[in-house]
Design an enzyme around this catalytic site. Structure first.
Site, PDB file in Angstrom:
ATOM      1  N   LYS A 283      -7.587  10.196  -7.768  1.00  0.00           N
ATOM      2  CA  LYS A 283      -7.455   9.835  -6.201  1.00  0.00           C
ATOM      3  C   LYS A 283      -5.490   9.282  -6.430  1.00  0.00           C
ATOM      4  O   LYS A 283      -6.096   7.714  -7.629  1.00  0.00           O
ATOM      5  CB  LYS A 283      -7.547   9.049  -5.863  1.00  0.00           C
ATOM      6  CG  LYS A 283      -7.424   9.120  -4.732  1.00  0.00           C
ATOM      7  CD  LYS A 283      -7.828   9.747  -3.285  1.00  0.00           C
ATOM      8  CE  LYS A 283      -7.980   8.996  -1.875  1.00  0.00           C
ATOM      9  NZ  LYS A 283      -9.006   8.689  -1.551  1.00  0.00           N
ATOM     10  N   HIS A 284      -4.671   9.553  -6.378  1.00  0.00           N
ATOM     11  CA  HIS A 284      -3.466   9.110  -6.185  1.00  0.00           C
ATOM     12  C   HIS A 284      -2.846   8.730  -7.569  1.00  0.00           C
ATOM     13  O   HIS A 284      -2.579   7.508  -7.753  1.00  0.00           O
ATOM     14  CB  HIS A 284      -3.827   7.452  -5.624  1.00  0.00           C
ATOM     15  CG  HIS A 284      -3.411   7.939  -4.052  1.00  0.00           C
ATOM     16  ND1 HIS A 284      -2.642   7.837  -3.268  1.00  0.00           N
ATOM     17  CD2 HIS A 284      -5.106   6.757  -3.455  1.00  0.00           C
ATOM     18  CE1 HIS A 284      -3.517   7.641  -2.019  1.00  0.00           C
ATOM     19  NE2 HIS A 284      -4.650   6.919  -1.754  1.00  0.00           N
ATOM     20  N   ASN A 426      -2.869  -1.200 -16.390  1.00  0.00           N
ATOM     21  CA  ASN A 426      -3.116  -1.039 -17.399  1.00  0.00           C
ATOM     22  C   ASN A 426      -4.622  -0.254 -17.208  1.00  0.00           C
ATOM     23  O   ASN A 426      -4.860  -0.436 -16.084  1.00  0.00           O
ATOM     24  CB  ASN A 426      -3.544  -2.894 -18.146  1.00  0.00           C
ATOM     25  CG  ASN A 426      -2.755  -3.530 -18.894  1.00  0.00           C
ATOM     26  OD1 ASN A 426      -2.032  -2.881 -19.539  1.00  0.00           O
ATOM     27  ND2 ASN A 426      -2.644  -4.220 -17.802  1.00  0.00           N
ATOM     28  N   HIS A 532       2.483   4.293 -16.983  1.00  0.00           N
ATOM     29  CA  HIS A 532       3.108   4.108 -16.054  1.00  0.00           C
ATOM     30  C   HIS A 532       3.424   4.850 -15.134  1.00  0.00           C
ATOM     31  O   HIS A 532       3.348   5.921 -15.031  1.00  0.00           O
ATOM     32  CB  HIS A 532       4.264   3.394 -16.984  1.00  0.00           C
ATOM     33  CG  HIS A 532       4.094   1.977 -17.404  1.00  0.00           C
ATOM     34  ND1 HIS A 532       4.467   2.838 -18.500  1.00  0.00           N
ATOM     35  CD2 HIS A 532       3.212   0.930 -17.055  1.00  0.00           C
ATOM     36  CE1 HIS A 532       3.875   1.142 -19.102  1.00  0.00           C
ATOM     37  NE2 HIS A 532       3.519   0.715 -18.489  1.00  0.00           N
TER      38      HIS A 532
END
Length: 532
Positions: A283-284, A426, A532
């Site tokens: 998800k996302h 993180n 990231h």
């Protein structure tokens, strides 16, 4: 004739892909367009009974050097580059007996297909086109007077435009063709340059880099409705995944669907299908549940149990062909996309009952060890890096605590680190018995990720009616080192028994001491997995 129109009286055709060629050339000939051609294209048109002049008749030179030299001649390039209303150019054409060329139809040697097929270095070099790009660029430069076609999909539009213009094309139409032509040669040269970068040293710091692609799909919008977007396939890259997938059914894929599905498939590819079935629910672009099992049904159920709330409307990726039993379970909740290497006919029929659910079959799994680059844009530039191709199975783990992990803990540590590689930094991942039980992603503080993952594990226990958090007895993976012992202690307080992390902090000794005091086993990988 209007100054804004291009009269098409002569066309040069030279293509590798003969699809639609004869019909297109026949339609041009029927309009009185004189045809000029080369090699295999000339043969195809002649065999079709069309009047066509061999390019060697224009140049006065035969094709030579295995076809490497045939169109690199003033009789060709002069005909393409001459400005029609420039008296000096016209005088030069007349003085040298050069006939103007008004329409160029050229594709390129199949270099991208050659490298995708894994052919030898020499074969790839031989499939680098020289004359084709030179002619395309010449015609595109002179688009005020010349039309250039580089795509079979443009045959019909060109014929329609000629019909509407009574044998002429508008300059805006030719300008659009020229833009497409330059984009094509740019993508072609990018494929060559990037392929060659794999055969030279220090390619990662080359003074120039180029990237190109072919339109795979126009998208309604990007991440948000006010952003334009499209999906382009990178030429010559055979990596299985989104670019190789065929959509069996479902609504049109959105920008977010494509991005999330790519993340899901890269994650599940970390799990060897020969060892176990694996399912990743995303998800996302973050995993909300990943698990292995004896079969896909078991793996899906265990992955879903990690965070069923987040899984609603998510992406499900499988490392084995979708079977009927797994399909029947997956369709029970709202899912945006299922992606798998293949699917049984029975499974396809089950998914078909959910007409909006997209089913993608990629034909294989991406190799997590494969080299390659990732690219993202910055203001005014590109940020390029090699793909994170390190996998836990190839890493030498160092036990840094007094207690070494048990065999079961070590297995789960490997599992958790595979997942952590695909969680936004993180990243903290709790896992037990080959399934995630809590995931903390994308927090500015690693301790916050630790707390979120522990909270998710406790929430999972409540759903199951258990008094004890699912983190109790689990292992925990961190994508980067713990800068302080607080993140580690959050894991210990949640009940984790073993930890895997890269190590490398200035305070490693403090963290190791805290792990020993808590009775944890901890291993260092020496490899960080920031995402990231």
């Amino acid at each position: 004739m209007s100054h804004d129109q291009v009269r098409v009286a002569r066309a040069l055709l030279s293509v590798s892909d003969k699809a639609g060629l004869v019909d297109f050339a026949r339609a041009l000939s029927a309009r009185g367009v004189a045809l000029v051609s080369t090699g295999g294209t000339h043969k195809a048109l002649t065999e079709a009974g069309l009047p066509v002049t061999e390019v060697s008749e224009l140049t006065g030179f035969p094709e030579m050097m295995d076809g490497r030299v045939k169109t690199l001649h003033p009789a060709v390039h002069g005909g393409l580059l001459a400005i029609r209303d420039n008296p000096e150019h016209q005088a030069a054409l007349a003085a040298h007996g050069i006939a103007a060329i008004d329409l160029l139809v050229v594709d390129l040697y199949p270099f991208e297909a050659t490298i995708a097929a894994g052919r030898s270095y020499d074969d790839c070099v031989e499939n680098i086109d020289i004359g084709g790009p030179a002619m395309i660029r010449a015609a595109a430069k002179n688009h005020a007077d010349v039309a250039v076609v580089t795509d079979v999909a443009d045959y019909a539009p060109v014929l329609d435009a000629l019909a509407q213009g009574n044998g002429t094309l508008t300059r805006p139409f030719c300008r659009a063709l020229a833009q497409k032509a330059y984009a094509r040669t740019a993508a072609y040269d990018a494929a060559i340059a990037n392929w060659m970068s794999g055969h030279v040293e220090a390619a990662s710091t080359a003074p120039f880099r180029s990237f190109g692609g072919a339109l795979a799909q126009g998208l309604r919008y990007g991440e948000n409705p006010h952003q334009a977007a499209a999906f382009y396939r990178a030429p010559g890259i055979a990596r299985a995944g989104i670019a190789t997938a065929r959509q069996v059914q479902g609504k049109e894929l959105s920008y977010n669907n494509l991005n999330d599905t790519d993340a899901a498939y890269e994650c599940v590819a970390e799990f060897d299908p020969a060892r176990a079935a694996a399912v990743a629910i995303i998800k996302h672009a973050n995993p909300c549940g990943v698990a292995e099992g004896e079969n896909l049904v078991e793996a899906y159920a265990r992955a879903l149990a990690c965070d069923p709330t987040s899984a609603f409307g998510g992406i499900v990726a499988l490392n084995r062909p979708l079977d009927a039993q797994a399909a029947a379970e997956i369709v029970k909740i709202f899912t945006e996309v299922i992606i798998a290497p293949e699917a049984s006919e029975e499974a396809i029929a089950i998914v078909a009952a959910k007409k909006n659910l997209r089913l993608l079959l990629a034909g294989g799994l991406p190799d997590p060890r494969a080299a390659g680059d990732t690219v993202r844009t910055l203001a005014g530039g590109l940020l390029v890096q090699g793909r994170d191709a390190r996998v836990i199975d190839d890493m030498a783990l160092t036990v840094v605590t007094k207690r070494a992990p048990s065999e079961a803990e070590l297995s789960d540590l490997h599992f958790a680190y595979r997942v952590a590689k695909h969680v936004k930094s993180n990243a903290i991942v709790y896992a037990k018995d080959g399934a995630t039980v809590g995931i903390g992603a994308g927090q500015m503080s690693r301790v916050d990720s630790s707390r979120i993952a522990a909270w998710k594990a406790a929430e999972g226990a409540q759903r199951l009616g258990r008094a004890e958090s699912l983190a109790v007895g689990a292992v925990v993976a961190s994508d980067a080192f713990f800068p302080f012992a607080d993140g580690l202690m959050a894991a210990a307080e949640a009940g984790a028994t073993a930890v895997i992390q890269p190590g490398g902090s200035m305070r490693d000794d403090d963290v190791i001491r805290a792990a020993d005091e808590a009775g944890l086993a901890m291993v260092f990988t020496g490899v960080r997995h920031f995402r990231h």
